[in-house]
Design an enzyme around this catalytic site. Structure first.
Site, mmCIF file in Angstrom:
data_model
loop_
_atom_site.group_PDB
_atom_site.id
_atom_site.type_symbol
_atom_site.label_atom_id
_atom_site.label_comp_id
_atom_site.label_asym_id
_atom_site.label_seq_id
_atom_site.Cartn_x
_atom_site.Cartn_y
_atom_site.Cartn_z
ATOM 1 N N ASN A 9 0.870 -1.177 0.000
ATOM 2 C CA ASN A 9 0.000 0.000 0.000
ATOM 3 C C ASN A 9 0.909 1.229 0.000
ATOM 4 O OD1 ASN A 9 -1.810 2.047 0.509
ATOM 5 N ND2 ASN A 9 -2.252 1.416 2.617
ATOM 6 N N TRP A 10 0.994 1.861 -1.169
ATOM 7 C CA TRP A 10 1.921 2.994 -1.285
ATOM 8 C C TRP A 10 1.345 4.255 -0.630
ATOM 9 C CZ3 TRP A 10 4.136 2.872 -7.038
ATOM 10 C CH2 TRP A 10 4.769 1.635 -7.247
ATOM 11 N N GLU A 98 -6.712 4.320 7.844
ATOM 12 C CA GLU A 98 -6.609 5.771 7.585
ATOM 13 C C GLU A 98 -7.900 6.297 6.971
ATOM 14 O OE1 GLU A 98 -2.889 5.441 5.531
ATOM 15 O OE2 GLU A 98 -1.994 4.891 7.458
ATOM 16 N N SER A 214 3.605 -2.378 10.309
ATOM 17 C CA SER A 214 5.057 -2.354 10.468
ATOM 18 C C SER A 214 5.728 -3.676 10.096
ATOM 19 C CB SER A 214 5.428 -1.921 11.893
ATOM 20 O OG SER A 214 4.957 -0.591 12.135
ATOM 21 N N GLY A 235 2.863 -1.140 4.298
ATOM 22 C CA GLY A 235 2.860 0.286 3.970
ATOM 23 C C GLY A 235 4.278 0.772 3.707
ATOM 24 N N GLY A 236 4.896 1.336 4.748
ATOM 25 C CA GLY A 236 6.209 1.969 4.600
ATOM 26 C C GLY A 236 7.249 1.112 3.885
HETATM 27 C C1 PEP Z 1 -0.663 -0.036 6.034
HETATM 28 O O1 PEP Z 1 -0.797 1.148 5.833
HETATM 29 O O2 PEP Z 1 -1.499 -0.810 5.558
HETATM 30 C C2 PEP Z 1 0.468 -0.473 6.850
HETATM 31 C C3 PEP Z 1 0.431 -1.676 7.343
HETATM 32 O O3 PEP Z 1 1.494 0.428 7.037
HETATM 33 P P1 PEP Z 1 2.942 0.125 7.700
HETATM 34 O O4 PEP Z 1 3.446 -1.139 7.061
HETATM 35 O O5 PEP Z 1 3.769 1.310 7.339
HETATM 36 O O6 PEP Z 1 2.721 -0.030 9.156
#
Ligand code: PEP
Length: 257
Positions: A9-10, A98, A214, A235-236
């Protein structure tokens, strides 16, 4: 045996050039590998087509981060399911935390979007997950039940094969705090139990449940190795080939475990 899915997920990141470069880098990363897991990237709307072209025939799928539930028409600023299908999207992420907590989306809206996507054959990555205060109050399972019930209201058993659930504890998203593999597996088992009670055992057994929050190259293998964890929504760490590449590889290694 469930096929793993590794989804990136960018969010609202990259620009046209860096998005294309990331997609090309990922296509190169998977080239020549036996893609026994689904690999999905979800860039921002404006870059979907360019990213679709950049992944080419690598086997990587492209999805959107949202859609609207109405047919094309007078809905300024929204994007219809037909439009996503038109440009070759296979999936849409719905109910991301979000969108729930920053943009105010309710289970009712998420459900309408889910049904609109499914009706046209667009796959849905449906996100659920509790806030830190829910977990601390011992309400994790109740929140998951409510989000599953709300998101999947009136969704027929026959449509479940086009859905993937992503369990994303909100306190672990973008914070560097990861649920322990045991915590993730416990929540996934609970979600699978909900599916058994509200659909049936075979639907529950077939459902892929991704973990998100994360996920990084150094924790992916252990998380993905849990019996009820069938992939990751990232995500990140999905924003560089150096990070997402090893997470894809961990998914390939665990697929069909
Ligand atoms: C996400 O936004 O779906 C997510 C899991 O973000 P991150 O990996 O940055 O925690």
């Amino acid at each position: 045996m469930r096929r793993q899915m590794i989804a990136g997920n960018w969010k609202m990141n990259t620009n046209l050039e860096s998005g294309k470069a990331l997609a090309e880098g990922l296509a190169k990363h998977v080239s020549g590998k036996d893609l026994n897991a689904d690999v999905l990237v979800c860039p921002p709307f404006p870059y979907l087509q360019a990213v679709k072209a950049a992944v080419g025939n690598s086997g990587i799928s492209v999805g959107a981060q949202n859609c609207y539930f109405e047919e094309p028409g007078a809905f300024t600023g929204e994007v219809a399911v037909d439009m996503l299908l038109d440009i070759g999207c296979d999936w849409v992420i719905l109910g991301h935390s979000e969108r729930r907590h920053v943009l105010g989306e309710t289970d009712e809206v998420i459900n309408k979007k889910t049904k609109a996507a499914l009706a046209k054959g667009l796959g849905v990555v449906l996100c659920v997950g509790e806030l830190l205060e829910d977990r601390e109050a011992g309400k994790t399972n109740a929140v998951l039940d409510e989000q599953m019930k709300g998101g999947l209201a009136d969704v027929a058993a026959g449509d479940l094969s086009k859905i993937v659930i992503a369990y994303e504890p909100v306190w672990a998203i973008g914070t560097g705090k990861t649920a322990t593999p045991e915590m993730a597996d416990e929540a996934h088992a609970h979600i699978r139990g909900w599916l058994t009670s509200n659909y049936d055992q075979s639907a529950a057994d077939a459902m892929r449940i991704l973990y998100g929050g994360s996920v990084k190259p150094n924790n992916a293998a252990e998380l993905l190795g849990q019996p009820n964890v069938d992939g990751a929504l990232v995500g990140g760490a999905s924003l560089t080939v150096d990070n997402f590449g090893p997470i894809i590889d961990a998914g390939l290694a665990q697929s069909g475990k």
